[in-house]
Design a protein around this motif. Structure first.
Motif, PDB file in Angstrom:
ATOM      1  N   LEU A 297       0.855  -1.183   0.000  1.00 49.85           N
ATOM      2  CA  LEU A 297       0.000   0.000   0.000  1.00 49.85           C
ATOM      3  C   LEU A 297       0.891   1.233   0.000  1.00 49.85           C
ATOM      4  N   PRO A 298       0.407   2.350  -0.566  1.00 50.61           N
ATOM      5  CA  PRO A 298       1.198   3.585  -0.480  1.00 50.61           C
ATOM      6  C   PRO A 298       1.203   4.100   0.950  1.00 50.61           C
ATOM      7  N   LEU A 299       2.287   4.757   1.318  1.00 49.59           N
ATOM      8  CA  LEU A 299       2.396   5.290   2.673  1.00 49.59           C
ATOM      9  C   LEU A 299       1.404   6.407   2.945  1.00 49.59           C
ATOM     10  N   THR A 300       0.744   6.919   1.883  1.00 52.23           N
ATOM     11  CA  THR A 300      -0.310   7.903   2.113  1.00 52.23           C
ATOM     12  C   THR A 300      -1.416   7.315   2.988  1.00 52.23           C
ATOM     13  N   THR A 301      -1.563   5.987   2.967  1.00 52.05           N
ATOM     14  CA  THR A 301      -2.543   5.339   3.835  1.00 52.05           C
ATOM     15  C   THR A 301      -2.311   5.723   5.286  1.00 52.05           C
ATOM     16  N   LEU A 302      -1.051   5.881   5.665  1.00 51.46           N
ATOM     17  CA  LEU A 302      -0.698   6.329   7.011  1.00 51.46           C
ATOM     18  C   LEU A 302      -0.512   7.838   7.074  1.00 51.46           C
ATOM     19  N   PHE A 303       0.210   8.388   6.093  1.00 53.09           N
ATOM     20  CA  PHE A 303       0.592   9.795   6.142  1.00 53.09           C
ATOM     21  C   PHE A 303      -0.612  10.732   6.112  1.00 53.09           C
ATOM     22  N   ASP A 304      -1.708  10.346   5.432  1.00 55.83           N
ATOM     23  CA  ASP A 304      -2.878  11.213   5.366  1.00 55.83           C
ATOM     24  C   ASP A 304      -3.547  11.388   6.719  1.00 55.83           C
ATOM     25  N   MET A 305      -3.231  10.493   7.656  1.00 59.37           N
ATOM     26  CA  MET A 305      -3.790  10.614   9.000  1.00 59.37           C
ATOM     27  C   MET A 305      -2.968  11.554   9.886  1.00 59.37           C
ATOM     28  N   LEU A 306      -1.730  11.872   9.477  1.00 54.28           N
ATOM     29  CA  LEU A 306      -0.829  12.606  10.351  1.00 54.28           C
ATOM     30  C   LEU A 306      -1.176  14.084  10.519  1.00 54.28           C
ATOM     31  N   PRO A 307      -1.638  14.802   9.461  1.00 54.23           N
ATOM     32  CA  PRO A 307      -1.952  16.227   9.670  1.00 54.23           C
ATOM     33  C   PRO A 307      -2.964  16.464  10.778  1.00 54.23           C
ATOM     34  N   ARG A 308      -3.993  15.635  10.828  1.00 56.21           N
ATOM     35  CA  ARG A 308      -4.991  15.817  11.886  1.00 56.21           C
ATOM     36  C   ARG A 308      -4.366  15.548  13.259  1.00 56.21           C
ATOM     37  N   LEU A 309      -3.543  14.543  13.347  1.00 56.90           N
ATOM     38  CA  LEU A 309      -2.901  14.221  14.621  1.00 56.90           C
ATOM     39  C   LEU A 309      -2.017  15.373  15.084  1.00 56.90           C
ATOM     40  N   VAL A 310      -1.195  15.918  14.177  1.00 57.87           N
ATOM     41  CA  VAL A 310      -0.320  17.036  14.538  1.00 57.87           C
ATOM     42  C   VAL A 310      -1.144  18.256  14.917  1.00 57.87           C
ATOM     43  N   ARG A 311      -2.228  18.481  14.195  1.00 57.45           N
ATOM     44  CA  ARG A 311      -3.108  19.615  14.506  1.00 57.45           C
ATOM     45  C   ARG A 311      -3.639  19.510  15.927  1.00 57.45           C
ATOM     46  N   ASP A 312      -4.118  18.320  16.313  1.00 56.84           N
ATOM     47  CA  ASP A 312      -4.680  18.140  17.648  1.00 56.84           C
ATOM     48  C   ASP A 312      -3.599  18.236  18.722  1.00 56.84           C
ATOM     49  N   LEU A 313      -2.430  17.663  18.448  1.00 54.38           N
ATOM     50  CA  LEU A 313      -1.328  17.729  19.414  1.00 54.38           C
ATOM     51  C   LEU A 313      -0.870  19.167  19.623  1.00 54.38           C
ATOM     52  N   ALA A 314      -0.755  19.925  18.525  1.00 54.82           N
ATOM     53  CA  ALA A 314      -0.318  21.315  18.627  1.00 54.82           C
ATOM     54  C   ALA A 314      -1.331  22.142  19.411  1.00 54.82           C
ATOM     55  N   LYS A 315      -2.601  21.899  19.149  1.00 55.07           N
ATOM     56  CA  LYS A 315      -3.647  22.659  19.835  1.00 55.07           C
ATOM     57  C   LYS A 315      -3.649  22.341  21.321  1.00 55.07           C
ATOM     58  N   ALA A 316      -3.446  21.061  21.652  1.00 52.49           N
ATOM     59  CA  ALA A 316      -3.456  20.657  23.059  1.00 52.49           C
ATOM     60  C   ALA A 316      -2.263  21.221  23.821  1.00 52.49           C
ATOM     61  N   SER A 317      -1.155  21.483  23.122  1.00 51.56           N
ATOM     62  CA  SER A 317       0.060  21.957  23.794  1.00 51.56           C
ATOM     63  C   SER A 317       0.275  23.457  23.661  1.00 51.56           C
ATOM     64  N   GLY A 318      -0.626  24.159  22.953  1.00 51.30           N
ATOM     65  CA  GLY A 318      -0.493  25.600  22.799  1.00 51.30           C
ATOM     66  C   GLY A 318       0.634  26.014  21.886  1.00 51.30           C
ATOM     67  N   LYS A 319       0.974  25.185  20.901  1.00 56.10           N
ATOM     68  CA  LYS A 319       2.071  25.481  19.986  1.00 56.10           C
ATOM     69  C   LYS A 319       1.556  25.602  18.555  1.00 56.10           C
ATOM     70  N   GLU A 320       2.329  26.299  17.734  1.00 52.40           N
ATOM     71  CA  GLU A 320       2.006  26.427  16.318  1.00 52.40           C
ATOM     72  C   GLU A 320       2.975  25.559  15.528  1.00 52.40           C
ATOM     73  N   ILE A 321       2.441  24.583  14.809  1.00 49.97           N
ATOM     74  CA  ILE A 321       3.290  23.595  14.126  1.00 49.97           C
ATOM     75  C   ILE A 321       2.726  23.320  12.743  1.00 49.97           C
ATOM     76  N   GLN A 322       3.600  23.288  11.754  1.00 51.84           N
ATOM     77  CA  GLN A 322       3.212  22.850  10.414  1.00 51.84           C
ATOM     78  C   GLN A 322       3.879  21.513  10.110  1.00 51.84           C
ATOM     79  N   LEU A 323       3.153  20.658   9.426  1.00 55.03           N
ATOM     80  CA  LEU A 323       3.661  19.339   9.055  1.00 55.03           C
ATOM     81  C   LEU A 323       3.922  19.301   7.559  1.00 55.03           C
TER      82      LEU A 323
END
Length: 761
Positions: A297-323
């Motif tokens: 399978l292409p790694l997009t199967t996993l990678f497409d889930m990462l932006p949402r995860l980083v968004r939630d982690l950044a919001k929970a920690s009060g940081k601004e992060i781009q992936l």
């Protein structure tokens, strides 16, 4: 006949996760919008269509809570599309909470556990949002024949769809949803963000066939057996050729028409068999390739889930992060991708909580307010490499050492023996965390040990960490393309045929006995100016040489095994073959074998053990350290002389350390010039042995810097290098070196004699 909906659950879940993923993708894009700005029409239509389709499918499957929640989200999107309401961060938070609730319901459908329950408070909040710019999206204006107010309800009126009227009981609102509704302001979620469920991706209109994963595994097993029979055919072909050769020799001795006829027949059979074997090769290779592609399978199967995860982690920690993600088209075994989910969850949590600084800290450090995390994937040498890096503060090495000593993971005395890379490896130790307080994201000392165990033990890969203070941290992962089959090297040791995965072998070197140099703890091979410890396999396995046939030729092979801690040489007699096989599990009475990872059947119908390269390397390292300790322990304990060895190659450091410890000296290690200089300034050494070619600070520069220190103005410094030109020697002496040893002429006695002479012993 009643419709059996159970048989459609798997298809429903696959489509449902695809629709939720599409909505997730759109919402992540919309978070960049200003308040009141309208999303792109194509994305808005796609997001609305996903919610509408999911609602209808759930209704057909009679999953009422899923249908109702999707309906409420559809009403919000409809009102947004018709510009009755405007985009706002609150809308994004609420829709994200809806997606999380949908995923939770779908997980419950998949597990079949309990009755699905609708979250009435969340649905009410969505309904109020949809109605905030006009009439409520859930009310039908049927008075005087008025049409429905929402697009979704107008469609239902036109198609005659029936309304769902099932009763549901309310469920408590999760913390994330409460915060999205404005009720949890300033409060972190009780549970840290999690990686969304992975899904198979595909473009609209793709010709696809859904196949059960177990069927693919069975197909691969069949291909593996076919590969075995191909080997047998080749063996039979060899036997026919041998018979033909014997027949020809017999004909030379005594002429016979019958022998001539038999010879011609054997020749013809051998030719036909060779042609058949060639065709079988082509067919099986194609079959294997196509079957393997089905599993990838292409790694997009996993990678497409990462932006949402980083968004939630950044919001929970009060940081601004781009992936930033690149290489998602790289293909990998589906089993490996599934197991990488937890790995990336831990790595990203670590990067957000430990790595990326708060905005004010980044400004003070002269960095952009917004931190960056990069995920880069590609293929290299038949394996897949994934790099995860951040531009945060890096790993606090001093704090890491303090915690490791405090938790008794390593003694304070042993820290001086560890090189920079070895100190960084401490982060993978269970229970070690440099966080001073426990948060929702990290600080409990669990996670990174899981990462290493999953990568190394479960996925047969490797992971390496690099960090620059103030600049960031990099994790480098190397993974096999698939776990279904493995390329193995078959080799012979004293008449016994064994196998080892080809990925574990960096290279194979033919040697004579005199090429192996005697060193403390065994023997070593000089390879491209590096010293690689070499041990015989029979000694590692504990085989008795008296029960085996000893090799008659002096020429032997060294299998150079590569692992995270360096390279080790495995001495064997001869290489037998190379095959791609499906590993078979060990029988129950062999499952406690310390070095075997599985077994295979050879073309001669013999059982061949497949050895684990990582376990062999660990055992070789333990045996070498044990021998060194036994031979030099008493001398080392009596010694007052302390020597610093600086070399960027771990194996060279180990060899020099072993030689010097066996001669009775205490030895500390450094893996580059800067680390060596820092250690030399921190404590006094009686002598320094350093390489020349090193990153950050080379040996010449290190020597000059040390000579500027009053403490080291007259301390002996030995340069050990592959540079053998006279101008390099003059440059070394000019820098202040007391002796210059060329690695090509390096041996144990030369180093020890030089050290003793310089120390006046």
């Amino acid at each position: 006949m009643a419709l059996n909906r159970a048989q459609f659950v798997a298809s429903f879940l696959a489509d449902a996760h695809a629709h939720v993923g599409e909505m997730d993708r759109c919402l992540l894009l919309w978070e960049r919008l200003s308040v009141g700005e309208l999303p792109a029409a194509a994305d808005l239509d796609g997001c609305f269509r996903a919610a509408h389709t999911l609602k209808g499918a759930a209704r057909m499957m009679r999953f009422a809570p899923v249908s109702v929640l999707a309906h409420k989200m559809e009403d919000v999107l409809s009102a947004l599309r018709e510009q009755k309401i405007s985009w706002s961060p609150r809308m994004g938070d609420l829709l994200f909470a809806g997606l999380d609730a949908l995923r939770a319901l779908l997980d419950q459908v998949a597990s079949g556990s309990g009755e699905l329950v609708e979250d009435e408070r969340l649905c009410q909040a969505l309904a109020e949002l949809a109605a905030s710019g006009g009439e409520a999206g859930g009310q039908k204006g049927v008075a005087n024949g008025a049409p429905p107010t929402s697009v979704s309800e107008r469609r239902e009126s036109e198609t005659g769809a029936a309304a769902v009227t099932e009763q549901v009981t309310p469920a408590p609102v999760v913390a994330a949803e409460a915060q999205a509704m404005g009720e949890g302001e300033g409060r972190k979620s009780a549970a840290p963000p999690r990686l969304p469920a992975m899904r198979s991706l595909g473009r609209s209109g793709d010709a696809t066939i859904r196949m059960d994963a177990e069927q693919i595994d069975h197909l691969l097993q069949t291909v593996g057996e076919s590969l075995f029979f191909r080997k047998r055919i080749k063996q039979r072909l060899q036997e026919v050729r041998q018979a033909h050769a014997a027949c020809s020799r017999l004909m030379e001795a005594q002429s016979s028409r019958q022998l001539q006829s038999l010879s011609n027949q054997l020749q013809q059979t051998a030719t036909q068999l060779a042609a058949d074997a060639t065709l079988l090769d082509q067919v099986l290779d194609a079959l294997y390739t196509h079957t393997l592609e089905m599993r990838l399978l292409p790694l997009t199967t996993l990678f497409d889930m990462l932006p949402r995860l980083v968004r939630d982690l950044a919001k929970a920690s009060g940081k601004e992060i781009q992936l930033q993600v690149r290489g998602g088209e790289t293909r990998l075994d589906r089993v490996i991708i599934e197991k990488l989910g937890d790995v990336f969850l831990h790595l990203l949590r670590n990067a957000v909580d430990h790595g990326i600084e708060l905005p004010e800290k980044r400004l003070q450090a002269g960095k952009p307010i917004q931190g960056t995390i990069q995920v880069l994937a590609g293929t290299q040498g038949g394996a897949v490499t994934i790099e995860l890096r951040d531009d945060g503060k890096g790993i606090d090495l001093q704090r890491l050492q303090e915690v490791a000593v405090a938790k008794q993971i390593v003694s304070a005395g042993a820290l001086g023996q560890l090189a920079h890379s070895e100190l960084l490896e401490l982060i993978f130790h269970p229970g070690l965390s440099t966080q001073e307080r426990v948060t929702d994201l990290s600080g409990r000392g669990v996670g990174m040990d899981v990462v290493k165990r999953n990568i190394v033990e479960l996925l047969q890969g490797s992971i390496r960490v690099e960090s620059d203070p103030g600049q960031g941290t990099r994790f480098l992962l190397r993974l096999p393309l698939t776990l279904a089959t493995v390329r193995v090297l078959l080799f012979r040791v004293n008449g016994l045929v064994l196998a080892i995965p080809g990925a574990a072998v960096a290279e194979i070197v033919a040697v004579q006995e005199e090429d192996l140099l005697p060193v403390v703890g065994g023997r070593a091979l000089r390879l491209r100016e590096q010293m690689i410890p070499v041990q015989a396999l029979q000694s590692i396995l504990g085989l008795s040489p008296s029960l085996l046939r000893l090799p008659t030729e002096r020429r032997r092979l060294v299998l150079v095994l590569a692992h995270a801690q360096g390279q080790r040489g495995l001495l064997c007699d001869a290489l037998v073959d190379e095959e791609v096989v499906v590993l078979k599990p060990l029988p129950y009475f062999m499952r406690r074998h310390p070095f075997a990872s599985g077994m295979m059947i050879s073309a001669q119908n013999e059982i061949v053990l497949v050895l684990d390269g990582l376990l062999l390397c660990k055992r070789m390292q333990e045996m070498g350290a044990e021998t060194i300790r036994q031979s030099g322990e008493s001398l080392w304990q009596r010694s007052t002389r302390h020597i610093l060895v600086v070399d960027d190659t771990r194996t060279n450091r180990e060899i020099e350390q072993a030689i010097l410890q066996a001669a009775g000296y205490r030895v500390s290690l450094a893996e580059n010039g800067e680390e060596g200089y820092a250690k030399a300034v921190a404590e006094p050494f009686d002598l320094v042995v350093t390489d020349v070619e090193m990153p950050l600070l080379d040996g010449f520069s290190l020597t000059r810097k040390l000579r500027c220190q009053e403490r080291y103005r007259h301390t002996p410094i030995i340069l050990v290098t592959s540079r053998d030109k006279e101008e390099d020697k003059r440059r070394g002496i000019a820098a202040g070196a007391s002796a210059y040893i060329v690695k090509g002429a390096f041996d144990q006695s030369h180093l020890v004699d030089t050290v003793r002479n310089l120390l006046g012993e």
